[in-house]
Design a protein around this motif. Structure first.
Motif, PDB file in Angstrom:
ATOM      1  N   THR A  87       0.831  -1.199   0.000  1.00  0.00           N
ATOM      2  CA  THR A  87       0.000   0.000   0.000  1.00  0.00           C
ATOM      3  C   THR A  87       0.870   1.256   0.000  1.00  0.00           C
ATOM      4  O   THR A  87       0.645   2.173  -0.785  1.00  0.00           O
ATOM      5  N   ALA A  88       1.874   1.268   0.863  1.00  0.00           N
ATOM      6  CA  ALA A  88       2.736   2.455   1.005  1.00  0.00           C
ATOM      7  C   ALA A  88       3.538   2.763  -0.259  1.00  0.00           C
ATOM      8  O   ALA A  88       3.780   3.926  -0.563  1.00  0.00           O
ATOM      9  N   ILE A  89       3.945   1.725  -0.999  1.00  0.00           N
ATOM     10  CA  ILE A  89       4.768   1.980  -2.192  1.00  0.00           C
ATOM     11  C   ILE A  89       3.952   1.922  -3.481  1.00  0.00           C
ATOM     12  O   ILE A  89       4.503   1.983  -4.574  1.00  0.00           O
ATOM     13  N   GLY A  90       2.644   1.816  -3.335  1.00  0.00           N
ATOM     14  CA  GLY A  90       1.762   1.930  -4.493  1.00  0.00           C
ATOM     15  C   GLY A  90       1.594   0.681  -5.335  1.00  0.00           C
ATOM     16  O   GLY A  90       1.282   0.773  -6.518  1.00  0.00           O
ATOM     17  N   ILE A  91       1.786  -0.482  -4.749  1.00  0.00           N
ATOM     18  CA  ILE A  91       1.533  -1.737  -5.464  1.00  0.00           C
ATOM     19  C   ILE A  91       0.136  -2.214  -5.085  1.00  0.00           C
ATOM     20  O   ILE A  91      -0.146  -2.426  -3.913  1.00  0.00           O
ATOM     21  N   GLU A  92      -0.713  -2.359  -6.086  1.00  0.00           N
ATOM     22  CA  GLU A  92      -2.060  -2.845  -5.819  1.00  0.00           C
ATOM     23  C   GLU A  92      -2.056  -4.365  -5.844  1.00  0.00           C
ATOM     24  O   GLU A  92      -1.773  -4.984  -6.878  1.00  0.00           O
ATOM     25  N   LEU A  93      -2.338  -4.973  -4.697  1.00  0.00           N
ATOM     26  CA  LEU A  93      -2.437  -6.428  -4.608  1.00  0.00           C
ATOM     27  C   LEU A  93      -3.889  -6.822  -4.831  1.00  0.00           C
ATOM     28  O   LEU A  93      -4.754  -6.479  -4.036  1.00  0.00           O
ATOM     29  N   ARG A  94      -4.135  -7.525  -5.920  1.00  0.00           N
ATOM     30  CA  ARG A  94      -5.486  -8.045  -6.146  1.00  0.00           C
ATOM     31  C   ARG A  94      -5.753  -9.207  -5.197  1.00  0.00           C
ATOM     32  O   ARG A  94      -6.863  -9.401  -4.716  1.00  0.00           O
ATOM     33  N   ASP A  95      -4.695  -9.965  -4.927  1.00  0.00           N
ATOM     34  CA  ASP A  95      -4.782 -11.091  -3.997  1.00  0.00           C
ATOM     35  C   ASP A  95      -3.367 -11.425  -3.555  1.00  0.00           C
ATOM     36  O   ASP A  95      -2.398 -11.188  -4.292  1.00  0.00           O
ATOM     37  N   ALA A  96      -3.243 -11.945  -2.368  1.00  0.00           N
ATOM     38  CA  ALA A  96      -1.939 -12.377  -1.869  1.00  0.00           C
ATOM     39  C   ALA A  96      -2.161 -13.441  -0.808  1.00  0.00           C
ATOM     40  O   ALA A  96      -3.082 -13.339   0.001  1.00  0.00           O
ATOM     41  N   SER A  97      -1.322 -14.458  -0.834  1.00  0.00           N
ATOM     42  CA  SER A  97      -1.341 -15.508   0.186  1.00  0.00           C
ATOM     43  C   SER A  97       0.060 -15.680   0.718  1.00  0.00           C
ATOM     44  O   SER A  97       1.050 -15.504  -0.007  1.00  0.00           O
ATOM     45  N   VAL A  98       0.145 -16.021   1.995  1.00  0.00           N
ATOM     46  CA  VAL A  98       1.427 -16.248   2.654  1.00  0.00           C
ATOM     47  C   VAL A  98       1.440 -17.700   3.122  1.00  0.00           C
ATOM     48  O   VAL A  98       0.497 -18.147   3.776  1.00  0.00           O
ATOM     49  N   TYR A  99       2.493 -18.408   2.785  1.00  0.00           N
ATOM     50  CA  TYR A  99       2.649 -19.799   3.186  1.00  0.00           C
ATOM     51  C   TYR A  99       3.916 -19.935   4.008  1.00  0.00           C
ATOM     52  O   TYR A  99       4.979 -19.453   3.604  1.00  0.00           O
ATOM     53  N   VAL A 100       3.802 -20.569   5.165  1.00  0.00           N
ATOM     54  CA  VAL A 100       4.955 -20.774   6.036  1.00  0.00           C
ATOM     55  C   VAL A 100       5.029 -22.257   6.381  1.00  0.00           C
ATOM     56  O   VAL A 100       4.025 -22.866   6.749  1.00  0.00           O
ATOM     57  N   ASP A 130      -0.937 -11.747  -6.690  1.00  0.00           N
ATOM     58  CA  ASP A 130      -1.623 -11.410  -7.929  1.00  0.00           C
ATOM     59  C   ASP A 130      -1.594  -9.893  -8.015  1.00  0.00           C
ATOM     60  O   ASP A 130      -2.324  -9.203  -7.285  1.00  0.00           O
ATOM     61  N   CYS A 131      -0.689  -9.383  -8.859  1.00  0.00           N
ATOM     62  CA  CYS A 131      -0.528  -7.934  -9.003  1.00  0.00           C
ATOM     63  C   CYS A 131       0.174  -7.645 -10.320  1.00  0.00           C
ATOM     64  O   CYS A 131       0.660  -8.558 -10.983  1.00  0.00           O
ATOM     65  N   ASP A 132       0.243  -6.376 -10.670  1.00  0.00           N
ATOM     66  CA  ASP A 132       0.888  -5.974 -11.917  1.00  0.00           C
ATOM     67  C   ASP A 132       2.283  -5.389 -11.691  1.00  0.00           C
ATOM     68  O   ASP A 132       2.846  -4.779 -12.601  1.00  0.00           O
ATOM     69  N   ALA A 133       2.854  -5.564 -10.518  1.00  0.00           N
ATOM     70  CA  ALA A 133       4.166  -4.990 -10.214  1.00  0.00           C
ATOM     71  C   ALA A 133       5.246  -5.630 -11.086  1.00  0.00           C
ATOM     72  O   ALA A 133       5.178  -6.817 -11.405  1.00  0.00           O
TER      73      ALA A 133
END
Length: 167
Positions: A87-100, A130-133
């Motif tokens: 959010t702070a650097i302007g990347i729009e995340l359409r979706d994101a998952s974290v796996y540990v 899922d983003c356009d970065a």
């Protein structure tokens, strides 16, 4: 939330912490109490959780495993940090998952052999986005997430921990 919204939200806190550094030092706390059998109850702030032995150490699998909870804390902190940084650097995340994932040798915790360490041997943290970065933005996102994730930093730069016994 947009970048300007998170900046506006955090700006007064940053200013306060610059002017009064001592106000940034906060002690987080957790408490547990032993329960039935070999369990321990912990208040999470949202709900009571009953932790117990992992099935690999004789548990029935009905209680939360503290090892799983450690990995869940890492996944949660990394996810929140990733989202805030994006959010702070302007990347729009359409979706994101974290796996540990973490590897344990339960011979150590059961005292089967002194050659087996107690604790995680390796932890792997993976993000699916899922983003356009572009690649440069993604590298920055990963670097900043690593830098500002409290749980990640705590696990990689182990703090001094003391134990006391009171009666």
């Amino acid at each position: 939330m947009k970048a300007e919204e998170i900046r506006a939200l955090q700006a007064p806190l940053k200013q306060q912490y610059r002017e009064q550094p001592e106000s940034a030092l906060i002690t987080l706390k957790a408490q547990s109490r032993i329960g039935e059998g070999i369990t321990c109850k912990i208040e999470t702030g949202k709900a009571m959780v009953e932790a117990g032995l992992h099935p690999a150490t004789g548990g029935d699998g009905l209680s939360a495993c503290s090892g799983d909870m450690l990995l869940e804390a890492l996944a949660a902190c990394a996810g929140v940090t990733l989202n805030a940084v994006a959010t702070a650097i302007g990347i729009e995340l359409r979706d994101a998952s974290v796996y540990v994932e973490g590897d344990l040798d339960f011979r150590g915790t059961l005292g089967v052999t002194k050659e087996a360490d107690v604790g995680f041997k390796q932890i792997r943290l993976n993000f699916e986005l899922d983003c356009d970065a572009d690649e440069e933005q993604l590298a920055s996102l990963l670097k900043l997430t690593e830098r500002y994730c409290v749980v990640y930093q705590t696990l990689t730069h182990v703090p001094a921990i003391t134990m006391t016994l009171n009666r």
